[in-house]
Design an enzyme around this catalytic site. Structure first.
Site, PDB file in Angstrom:
ATOM      1  CD  GLU A 113      -2.881   1.655   0.578  1.00 49.59           C
ATOM      2  OE1 GLU A 113      -2.575   1.397  -0.748  1.00 49.59           O
ATOM      3  OE2 GLU A 113      -4.108   1.679   0.913  1.00 49.59           O
ATOM      4  CG  ASP A 114      -1.159   4.726  -1.549  1.00 47.48           C
ATOM      5  OD1 ASP A 114      -1.580   4.172  -0.468  1.00 47.48           O
ATOM      6  OD2 ASP A 114      -1.481   5.557  -2.201  1.00 47.48           O
ATOM      7  CG  ASP A 117      -5.220   9.246   6.279  1.00 42.08           C
ATOM      8  OD1 ASP A 117      -5.584   9.518   7.876  1.00 42.08           O
ATOM      9  OD2 ASP A 117      -4.899  10.316   5.673  1.00 42.08           O
ATOM     10  CG  PHE A 166      -3.442  15.544   0.894  1.00 38.44           C
ATOM     11  CD1 PHE A 166      -4.011  14.418   1.089  1.00 38.44           C
ATOM     12  CD2 PHE A 166      -3.048  15.839  -0.383  1.00 38.44           C
ATOM     13  CE1 PHE A 166      -4.552  13.950  -0.063  1.00 38.44           C
ATOM     14  CE2 PHE A 166      -3.421  15.337  -1.365  1.00 38.44           C
ATOM     15  CZ  PHE A 166      -4.429  14.064  -1.176  1.00 38.44           C
ATOM     16  NE  ARG A 179      -3.363   8.176  -9.324  1.00 36.64           N
ATOM     17  CZ  ARG A 179      -3.854   7.686  -8.261  1.00 36.64           C
ATOM     18  NH1 ARG A 179      -2.927   7.376  -7.414  1.00 36.64           N
ATOM     19  NH2 ARG A 179      -5.189   7.756  -7.978  1.00 36.64           N
TER      20      ARG A 179
HETATM   21  P1  XMP Z   1      -7.269   5.263   5.301  1.00 43.38           P
HETATM   22  O1  XMP Z   1      -7.807   6.241   6.201  1.00 43.38           O
HETATM   23  O2  XMP Z   1      -8.112   4.029   4.957  1.00 43.38           O
HETATM   24  O3  XMP Z   1      -6.681   5.802   3.916  1.00 43.38           O
HETATM   25  O4  XMP Z   1      -5.981   4.494   6.024  1.00 43.38           O
HETATM   26  C1  XMP Z   1      -6.070   5.354   3.159  1.00 43.38           C
HETATM   27  C2  XMP Z   1      -6.205   5.826   1.674  1.00 43.38           C
HETATM   28  O5  XMP Z   1      -6.522   7.022   1.741  1.00 43.38           O
HETATM   29  C3  XMP Z   1      -5.616   7.953   0.546  1.00 43.38           C
HETATM   30  N1  XMP Z   1      -4.962   8.791   1.303  1.00 43.38           N
HETATM   31  C4  XMP Z   1      -3.936   9.624   0.664  1.00 43.38           C
HETATM   32  N2  XMP Z   1      -3.833   9.861  -0.462  1.00 43.38           N
HETATM   33  N3  XMP Z   1      -2.424  11.604  -0.155  1.00 43.38           N
HETATM   34  C5  XMP Z   1      -2.875  10.850  -1.094  1.00 43.38           C
HETATM   35  O6  XMP Z   1      -2.850  11.231  -2.116  1.00 43.38           O
HETATM   36  C6  XMP Z   1      -2.501  11.588   1.307  1.00 43.38           C
HETATM   37  O7  XMP Z   1      -1.842  12.303   2.107  1.00 43.38           O
HETATM   38  C7  XMP Z   1      -3.334  10.555   1.619  1.00 43.38           C
HETATM   39  N4  XMP Z   1      -3.890  10.002   2.891  1.00 43.38           N
HETATM   40  C8  XMP Z   1      -4.759   8.928   2.678  1.00 43.38           C
HETATM   41  C9  XMP Z   1      -4.945   6.814  -0.151  1.00 43.38           C
HETATM   42  O8  XMP Z   1      -5.509   6.217  -1.054  1.00 43.38           O
HETATM   43  C10 XMP Z   1      -4.998   5.651   1.021  1.00 43.38           C
HETATM   44  O9  XMP Z   1      -4.894   4.305   0.182  1.00 43.38           O
HETATM   45 MG    MG Z   2      -4.246   4.183  -1.865  1.00 43.18          MG
END
Ligand code: XMP
Ligand code: MG
Length: 195
Positions: A113-114, A117, A166, A179
């Site tokens: 995963e990238d 959050d 962010f 991206r």
């Molecule tokens: P959760 O809250 O489920 O969120 O852990 C994970 C997904 O939210 C997106 N995400 C971000 N995408 N910059 C982004 O481009 C950010 O700072 C960010 N924070 C959350 C991301 O898709 C991740 O899979």
């Molecule tokens: Mg993601």
């Protein structure tokens, strides 16, 4: 591991995406170095195990590709697309927009995963995978925002902890832009001053 801090002497570089301004945060060279370290661990942990490597689209595409290449990791690559967003609002429900094609029963699984959050997306997805009786499930994530975490997610291979701001670049987007950036940028909050 403490939150990542940009190295001293990092050039001040700003970019604009849409209506927002971002500032250089994690340069490409540091991302590459960290990926080499993670890839080394993954390679040795998964030697002879032929894991199923699940890339969480779209954000983890560059991280997955660089990680697998850096470690010459032998495994079967698959893709999932998840969304915890409905339009512009975060929902309690995680949707699987695209599912993996592999049967993971009895297999070692590594999810890539990238960014984690709140942890909601991965908390849901890892539970969902575990119901399919894999031999093991582990998670690699490039970034974690510890201050935003609401759902406990165990990240075995973590790139960097970052503050709850962010970020874009290196797979991460702001409204589908950014991206392809080699570096990671952080939202540049305007200084709060007296006017
Ligand atoms: P959760 O809250 O489920 O969120 O852990 C994970 C997904 O939210 C997106 N995400 C971000 N995408 N910059 C982004 O481009 C950010 O700072 C960010 N924070 C959350 C991301 O898709 C991740 O899979
Ligand atoms: Mg993601």
């Amino acid at each position: 591991m403490s939150n990542f801090q940009s190295p001293r002497g990092l050039p001040i570089k700003h970019i604009k995406i849409g209506d927002l301004r971002f500032r250089l945060f994690i340069p490409e060279s540091i991302i590459e170095e960290r990926i080499q370290e993670l890839a080394k661990s993954i390679k040795s942990d998964y030697r002879g195990k032929n894991p199923i490597i699940i890339c969480v689209l779209k954000g983890a595409i560059l991280f997955t590709s660089d990680l697998v290449k850096a470690g010459e990791i032998d495994g079967q690559i698959d893709f999932v697309r998840l969304s915890s967003y409905d339009g512009t609002t975060s929902t309690e429900k995680v949707k699987e927009l695209m599912s993996i094609a592999s049967d993971i029963k009895g297999r070692h699984v590594l999810v890539i995963e990238d960014i984690v959050d709140t942890g909601r997306t991965l908390d849901y997805y890892l539970k969902h995978l575990k119901k399919q009786e894999p031999l093991s499930v582990e998670l690699a994530a490039l970034l974690l925002k510890p201050d935003a975490l609401k759902f406990p997610v165990d990240i075995k291979y973590l790139g960097f902890k970052i503050p709850d701001l962010f970020v874009v670049g290196y797979g991460l987007d702001y409204n589908e832009s950014g991206r392809g950036l080699r570096d990671i940028y952080q939202l540049d909050l305007p200084d709060v001053g007296l006017y």
